[in-house]
Design an enzyme around this catalytic site. Structure first.
Site, PDB file in Angstrom:
ATOM      1  N   GLU A  58      17.368  30.142   7.143  1.00  0.00           N
ATOM      2  CA  GLU A  58      18.111  31.214   7.793  1.00  0.00           C
ATOM      3  C   GLU A  58      17.676  32.588   7.275  1.00  0.00           C
ATOM      4  O   GLU A  58      17.601  33.558   8.031  1.00  0.00           O
ATOM      5  CB  GLU A  58      19.615  31.032   7.546  1.00  0.00           C
ATOM      6  N   TRP A  60      -9.993  -6.314   1.861  1.00  0.00           N
ATOM      7  CA  TRP A  60      -9.346  -5.308   2.698  1.00  0.00           C
ATOM      8  C   TRP A  60      -9.017  -5.879   4.069  1.00  0.00           C
ATOM      9  O   TRP A  60      -9.861  -6.456   4.734  1.00  0.00           O
ATOM     10  CB  TRP A  60     -10.251  -4.089   2.854  1.00  0.00           C
ATOM     11  N   ARG A  90       1.692   8.800   0.998  1.00  0.00           N
ATOM     12  CA  ARG A  90       1.931   8.994  -0.432  1.00  0.00           C
ATOM     13  C   ARG A  90       2.171  10.462  -0.760  1.00  0.00           C
ATOM     14  O   ARG A  90       2.997  10.787  -1.618  1.00  0.00           O
ATOM     15  CB  ARG A  90       0.737   8.474  -1.237  1.00  0.00           C
ATOM     16  N   ASP A 118      -4.960  -5.801  -9.008  1.00  0.00           N
ATOM     17  CA  ASP A 118      -5.693  -4.775  -8.256  1.00  0.00           C
ATOM     18  C   ASP A 118      -6.052  -3.548  -9.074  1.00  0.00           C
ATOM     19  O   ASP A 118      -6.925  -2.776  -8.671  1.00  0.00           O
ATOM     20  CB  ASP A 118      -4.862  -4.318  -7.051  1.00  0.00           C
ATOM     21  N   GLY A 149       3.663  -6.263  -4.967  1.00  0.00           N
ATOM     22  CA  GLY A 149       3.186  -7.344  -4.123  1.00  0.00           C
ATOM     23  C   GLY A 149       4.288  -8.081  -3.393  1.00  0.00           C
ATOM     24  O   GLY A 149       5.402  -7.590  -3.219  1.00  0.00           O
ATOM     25  N   LEU A 160       8.261  -7.004  -2.830  1.00  0.00           N
ATOM     26  CA  LEU A 160       8.685  -6.659  -1.480  1.00  0.00           C
ATOM     27  C   LEU A 160       9.790  -7.589  -0.988  1.00  0.00           C
ATOM     28  O   LEU A 160      10.792  -7.143  -0.420  1.00  0.00           O
ATOM     29  CB  LEU A 160       7.487  -6.731  -0.525  1.00  0.00           C
TER      30      LEU A 160
END
Length: 351
Positions: free
Chosen positions: A57, A182, A196, A212, A296, A300
């Site tokens: 504003e 992948w 991200r 990983d 992983g 999840l």
């Protein structure tokens, strides 16, 4: 369209468009856009750029070249004007001081410091206030902000990629090198890095961290890196992992604080406490409003089982593994899908 006219909706849409320009940059404040209209024409507009800076504003009022027109204008704002002194003065008082007679608000602010008080101040000063124009869309704009204030936890986004036959990963113990395969393309991975940059924290489980060695940074996009979070209850993760490099902040949740040389901040999980509760409670205390959970499978699935999630973003690739680690079962409502080269992104909401 209900009780609101086309003009109200048009200008509130502009407020939302303006607010989105600062996506990912206003934490812990909400994204807010504002438009000032005189005689059917926009004479001023603005949006909140970052915490500590002027609110939408204030920017909108300052942008008006002929301030004398404000006394016969309407100001539109996607979120209720604030009513308290923080790092900046209250916007409700700024509107009153400017002499603007009409205010149109998208949705109320559920922050306990505001929560209707901004509307009360305006009406007490004789300002005509209309509330609820595109209310659902305005709440959607700041769903992270509202979740933090109303549920006392971050807004939780689950993300994973799976094959056509429903696997997250191959059986690495049976594969030479044991490296990840992948499922998605570089184009899809760039989109993930964009996500991200817009969220405040990112989390993986200890199995994913070990298998990983992810950096969980924004590499293929521009913007801030999220706070990295990992649970390692028994301190089994080696100190040489990228998560412990010190390049970016990491919170390590553990049952015992030990001096293991890991370049991270450690948070104690209390006896009998669910590690997920420990994570969400700590992030809430730190004013972290959003969390991406990237795996992983066990982590999840745990969030899904406990119904602790708001969005799921699931890439489905065009390959089959035949065997491996099964993907979690999605229980949300499909709201959208998009093609990404060799995969399709499915967007779910926990409704």
């Amino acid at each position: 369209m209900g009780k609101y006219g086309e003009e109200d909706i048009k200008y509130m849409c502009r407020c939302i468009d303006l607010a989105l320009r600062a996506e990912g940059n206003t934490y812990p404040n909400p994204m807010v856009g504002s438009v000032i209209v005189h005689d059917g024409k926009i004479i001023g507009e603005g949006y909140h750029l970052k915490a500590g800076g002027p609110h939408a504003e204030v920017h909108a009022i300052a942008s008006v070249k002929h301030p004398e027109l404000l006394k016969d204008s309407t100001i539109y704002v996607s979120l209720e004007p604030c009513s308290h002194f923080g790092k900046t003065p209250p916007c409700a008082q700024r509107i009153i001081q400017a002499g603007i007679p009409h205010v149109v608000v998208g949705c109320l602010d559920s922050n306990a410091k505001v929560s209707g008080r901004g509307i009360e101040q305006l009406r007490a000063a004789g300002v005509d206030v209309k509330v609820g124009v595109l209310e659902e869309e305005c709440r959607e704009l700041n769903r992270r902000f509202f979740t933090w204030h109303e549920k006392h936890r971050p807004y939780i986004i689950l993300k994973w990629a799976e094959t056509r036959d429903g696997f997250l990963d191959i059986n690495r113990q049976a594969t030479v090198g044991g490296r990840p395969t992948w499922i998605t393309s570089e184009y899809a991975r760039r989109a993930v890095h964009q996500w991200r940059s817009r969220e405040q924290a990112i989390m993986v489980g200890s199995n994913t961290a070990l298998a990983d060695n992810p950096g969980l940074q924004v590499r293929d996009w521009t913007g801030p890196n999220p706070l990295r979070v990992v649970i390692d209850r028994n301190n089994k993760l080696p100190g040489g992992l990228e998560l412990f490099s010190g390049k970016e902040p990491t919170l390590l949740f553990t049952s015992e604080i030990v001096d293991d040389g890991k370049n991270v901040e450690k948070v104690l999980i209390n006896d009998g406490e669910d590690p997920i509760d420990a994570v969400l409670g700590e992030l809430y205390k730190r004013n972290i409003q959003s969390l991406i959970v990237e795996g992983g499978s066990q982590l999840l699935s745990r969030f899904i089982e406990r119904n602790l999630w708001d969005e799921a973003r699931v890439f489905v690739g065009q390959m089959d593994f035949g065997d491996g680690i099964k993907a979690p079962a999605t229980k949300g409502q499909l709201i959208d899908f998009t093609h990404f080269d060799n995969s399709i992104l499915y967007m779910y909401r926990n409704i």
